[in-house]
Design a protein around this motif. Structure first.
Motif, PDB file in Angstrom:
ATOM      1  N   GLN A   1      43.424 -16.813  33.624  1.00 18.15           N
ATOM      2  CA  GLN A   1      42.244 -17.668  33.808  1.00 18.15           C
ATOM      3  C   GLN A   1      41.043 -16.854  34.274  1.00 18.15           C
ATOM      4  O   GLN A   1      39.912 -17.099  33.845  1.00 18.15           O
ATOM      5  CB  GLN A   1      42.549 -18.778  34.816  1.00 18.15           C
ATOM      6  CG  GLN A   1      43.397 -19.897  34.253  1.00 18.15           C
ATOM      7  CD  GLN A   1      43.320 -21.160  35.088  1.00 18.15           C
ATOM      8  OE1 GLN A   1      42.312 -21.447  35.724  1.00 18.15           O
ATOM      9  NE2 GLN A   1      44.400 -21.927  35.093  1.00 18.15           N
TER      10      GLN A   1
ATOM     11  N   LEU B   1      39.718 -14.904  31.294  1.00 18.03           N
ATOM     12  CA  LEU B   1      39.017 -15.805  30.382  1.00 18.03           C
ATOM     13  C   LEU B   1      37.602 -16.082  30.854  1.00 18.03           C
ATOM     14  O   LEU B   1      36.650 -16.104  30.058  1.00 18.03           O
ATOM     15  CB  LEU B   1      39.808 -17.109  30.259  1.00 18.03           C
ATOM     16  CG  LEU B   1      39.335 -18.136  29.229  1.00 18.03           C
ATOM     17  CD1 LEU B   1      39.291 -17.541  27.835  1.00 18.03           C
ATOM     18  CD2 LEU B   1      40.255 -19.360  29.259  1.00 18.03           C
ATOM     19  N   ALA B   2      37.433 -16.262  32.167  1.00 23.16           N
ATOM     20  CA  ALA B   2      36.107 -16.519  32.726  1.00 23.16           C
ATOM     21  C   ALA B   2      35.189 -15.316  32.598  1.00 23.16           C
ATOM     22  O   ALA B   2      33.956 -15.462  32.601  1.00 23.16           O
ATOM     23  CB  ALA B   2      36.232 -16.920  34.197  1.00 23.16           C
ATOM     24  N   ARG B   3      35.767 -14.104  32.474  1.00 21.84           N
ATOM     25  CA  ARG B   3      34.963 -12.888  32.373  1.00 21.84           C
ATOM     26  C   ARG B   3      34.619 -12.524  30.930  1.00 21.84           C
ATOM     27  O   ARG B   3      33.808 -11.638  30.698  1.00 21.84           O
ATOM     28  CB  ARG B   3      35.715 -11.704  33.004  1.00 21.84           C
ATOM     29  CG  ARG B   3      35.745 -11.730  34.535  1.00 21.84           C
ATOM     30  CD  ARG B   3      34.338 -11.610  35.095  1.00 21.84           C
ATOM     31  NE  ARG B   3      34.323 -11.305  36.520  1.00 21.84           N
ATOM     32  CZ  ARG B   3      34.309 -12.199  37.498  1.00 21.84           C
ATOM     33  NH1 ARG B   3      34.363 -13.484  37.188  1.00 21.84           N
ATOM     34  NH2 ARG B   3      34.240 -11.835  38.764  1.00 21.84           N
TER      35      ARG B   3
ATOM     36  N   THR C   1      33.122 -14.271  28.504  1.00 22.86           N
ATOM     37  CA  THR C   1      32.226 -15.261  27.900  1.00 22.86           C
ATOM     38  C   THR C   1      31.400 -14.676  26.761  1.00 22.86           C
ATOM     39  O   THR C   1      30.865 -15.421  25.935  1.00 22.86           O
ATOM     40  CB  THR C   1      31.289 -15.848  28.965  1.00 22.86           C
ATOM     41  OG1 THR C   1      30.605 -14.769  29.630  1.00 22.86           O
ATOM     42  CG2 THR C   1      32.072 -16.658  29.986  1.00 22.86           C
ATOM     43  N   ASP C   2      31.280 -13.347  26.701  1.00 20.85           N
ATOM     44  CA  ASP C   2      30.533 -12.710  25.629  1.00 20.85           C
ATOM     45  C   ASP C   2      31.418 -12.391  24.424  1.00 20.85           C
ATOM     46  O   ASP C   2      30.952 -11.826  23.437  1.00 20.85           O
ATOM     47  CB  ASP C   2      29.865 -11.428  26.120  1.00 20.85           C
ATOM     48  CG  ASP C   2      30.861 -10.438  26.705  1.00 20.85           C
ATOM     49  OD1 ASP C   2      31.903 -10.888  27.241  1.00 20.85           O
ATOM     50  OD2 ASP C   2      30.617  -9.223  26.643  1.00 20.85           O
ATOM     51  N   CYS C   3      32.710 -12.751  24.509  1.00 20.70           N
ATOM     52  CA  CYS C   3      33.654 -12.489  23.428  1.00 20.70           C
ATOM     53  C   CYS C   3      34.134 -13.807  22.826  1.00 20.70           C
ATOM     54  O   CYS C   3      34.009 -14.874  23.431  1.00 20.70           O
ATOM     55  CB  CYS C   3      34.872 -11.714  23.949  1.00 20.70           C
ATOM     56  SG  CYS C   3      34.477 -10.139  24.740  1.00 20.70           S
ATOM     57  N   THR C   4      34.671 -13.719  21.626  1.00 17.73           N
ATOM     58  CA  THR C   4      35.385 -14.850  21.050  1.00 17.73           C
ATOM     59  C   THR C   4      36.837 -14.730  21.483  1.00 17.73           C
ATOM     60  O   THR C   4      37.490 -13.724  21.203  1.00 17.73           O
ATOM     61  CB  THR C   4      35.300 -14.844  19.517  1.00 17.73           C
ATOM     62  OG1 THR C   4      33.919 -14.927  19.139  1.00 17.73           O
ATOM     63  CG2 THR C   4      36.070 -16.016  18.929  1.00 17.73           C
TER      64      THR C   4
ATOM     65  N   HIS D   1      38.292 -25.162  29.708  1.00 18.85           N
ATOM     66  CA  HIS D   1      37.675 -24.080  28.946  1.00 18.85           C
ATOM     67  C   HIS D   1      37.709 -24.416  27.466  1.00 18.85           C
ATOM     68  O   HIS D   1      38.663 -25.022  26.980  1.00 18.85           O
ATOM     69  CB  HIS D   1      38.385 -22.759  29.201  1.00 18.85           C
ATOM     70  CG  HIS D   1      37.516 -21.568  28.946  1.00 18.85           C
ATOM     71  ND1 HIS D   1      37.231 -21.105  27.685  1.00 18.85           N
ATOM     72  CD2 HIS D   1      36.861 -20.751  29.798  1.00 18.85           C
ATOM     73  CE1 HIS D   1      36.435 -20.043  27.772  1.00 18.85           C
ATOM     74  NE2 HIS D   1      36.199 -19.816  29.035  1.00 18.85           N
ATOM     75  N   ARG D   2      36.664 -24.013  26.745  1.00 23.59           N
ATOM     76  CA  ARG D   2      36.537 -24.365  25.331  1.00 23.59           C
ATOM     77  C   ARG D   2      37.004 -23.263  24.388  1.00 23.59           C
ATOM     78  O   ARG D   2      36.697 -23.305  23.196  1.00 23.59           O
ATOM     79  CB  ARG D   2      35.081 -24.717  25.026  1.00 23.59           C
ATOM     80  CG  ARG D   2      34.592 -25.969  25.781  1.00 23.59           C
ATOM     81  CD  ARG D   2      33.154 -26.307  25.418  1.00 23.59           C
ATOM     82  NE  ARG D   2      32.689 -27.491  26.113  1.00 23.59           N
ATOM     83  CZ  ARG D   2      31.467 -27.999  25.985  1.00 23.59           C
ATOM     84  NH1 ARG D   2      30.577 -27.383  25.200  1.00 23.59           N
ATOM     85  NH2 ARG D   2      31.134 -29.082  26.646  1.00 23.59           N
ATOM     86  N   ALA D   3      37.718 -22.304  24.885  1.00 26.56           N
ATOM     87  CA  ALA D   3      38.221 -21.224  24.022  1.00 26.56           C
ATOM     88  C   ALA D   3      39.149 -21.810  22.964  1.00 26.56           C
ATOM     89  O   ALA D   3      39.834 -22.815  23.179  1.00 26.56           O
ATOM     90  CB  ALA D   3      38.966 -20.195  24.860  1.00 26.56           C
TER      91      ALA D   3
END
Length: 348
Positions: free
Chosen positions: A22, A25-27, A29-32, A45-47
């Motif tokens: 988690q 994932l929060a770090r 944000t500039d990646c898909t 989270h919207r991943a």
């Protein structure tokens, strides 16, 4: 070691619902990010998500879906693992060993580098870690060592990231699931820790989850591979005596009446405490006690871990004071979450 910058890569993330996952994932944000999920959803989270099982061939996907996923992925971050000391050997090895082999096979198919999250406690080969009732830390550690060896022997470009005990975020104290160190410090705040089976000068090595996530995120962004990164307090880790001092200071500042625990040997626990008080407890309580005892055994050395995460570009090392502040923040959050004091007092 090689470095191939890969701006805004597409990342396959395993273990996204866990403590480290988690935070990673929060770090990113500039990646898909594509989260490979099994039974536990990724909250808030919207991943993108793919339902799969690391222990099954092709993650349990049909071959075309597996290949489509591989074609999309630039980097793999493997956080999923069994970390409990009371989980049986078959289940632990199924995810930690065979699951890692499955991730390696996928990374090879995707021609993607791998960031693998292990544990700094693989270094604790000199400690006797059996004899803790239901807790079997040696099963967990052996599984992580075997997984690391599989990565080293593979042809997949990879890094091995070895955090010590992970606590909450250094700024907020928040964490997706409280860990063993929280349980020990929580018992202190409840005035339910009359003794602690450690030497006072034993180092209690922990790191905040955001530091671990920053290291992994930077390795993803730089495309660095071929390294082993110890994300630990190392020489800056506080002693057991200092951790108790910090816990007592926090508790008393929150209006709690606390007594300092007595430092004792593991042998005293086995000979005097367990037969009289612990063996008669319900199974769930015995398991919690065994897990806590096993964790103190992992700490039971004055020799510090290596600490090499400062070699990652863009990551700043934590000082001894910063680690102490992070511990206090994490325990303040624990106190609020457990309703031990009024929210207004905890937030102060």
């Amino acid at each position: 070691m090689s470095e191939i910058p890969n701006p805004a890569p597409t990342v396959l993330l395993t273990g996204a619902s866990g403590v480290v996952g988690q935070a990673v994932l929060a770090r990113l944000t500039d990646c898909t990010v594509v989260c490979l999920t099994h039974s536990t959803p990724v909250p808030g989270h919207r991943a993108a998500r793919v339902h799969g099982d690391l222990t099954l061939p092709y993650f349990g996907l049909d071959r075309s879906a597996y290949q489509d996923l591989a074609d999309r992925i630039d980097t793999v971050v493997h956080c999923a693992a069994v970390t409990g000391f009371s989980v049986d050997a078959e289940q632990t090895n199924d995810l930690n060993v065979r699951g890692t082999e499955s991730v390696l096979a996928f990374a090879r198919r995707a021609q993607a580098p791998l960031q693998h999250v292990s544990t700094a406690f693989v270094a604790r080969r000199d400690l006797a870690l059996d004899g803790y009732g239901s807790a079997r830390p040696e099963i967990y550690l052996d599984s992580k060592r075997i997984a690391e060896q599989a990565i080293v022997e593979s042809d997949v470009p990879a890094n091995i990231v070895r955090p010590s005990v992970v606590i909450g975020d250094s700024v907020t104290g928040r964490i997706s699931q409280f860990q063993g160190l929280h349980a020990i410090a929580g018992a202190l705040l409840k005035n339910a820790l009359p003794m602690l089976p450690l030497e006072p000068d034993t180092r209690i090595d922990f790191v905040p989850q955001d530091l671990v996530a920053d290291v992994i995120a930077q390795l993803v962004r730089t495309g660095t591979t071929g390294g082993e990164y110890w994300v630990t307090g190392g020489p800056a880790a506080p002693t057991a005596e200092r951790v108790i001092e910090l816990g007592l200071a926090l508790g008393r500042s929150l209006g709690l009446s606390l007594d300092a625990p007595r430092f004792v040997s593991h042998d005293m626990i086995d000979r005097l405490i367990r037969p009289v008080f612990i063996d008669a407890l319900p199974r769930a309580q015995r398991r919690r006690f065994d897990d806590m005892l096993a964790m103190t055994a992992l700490f039971n050395t004055q020799e510090p871990f290596p600490s090499t995460y400062g070699h990652v570009p863009g990551v700043t090392s934590f000082s001894a004071r910063s680690l102490e502040d992070a511990f206090t923040t994490s325990m303040r959050h624990y106190a609020r979450a457990k309703g031990m004091v009024r929210p207004s007092e905890v937030a102060a």
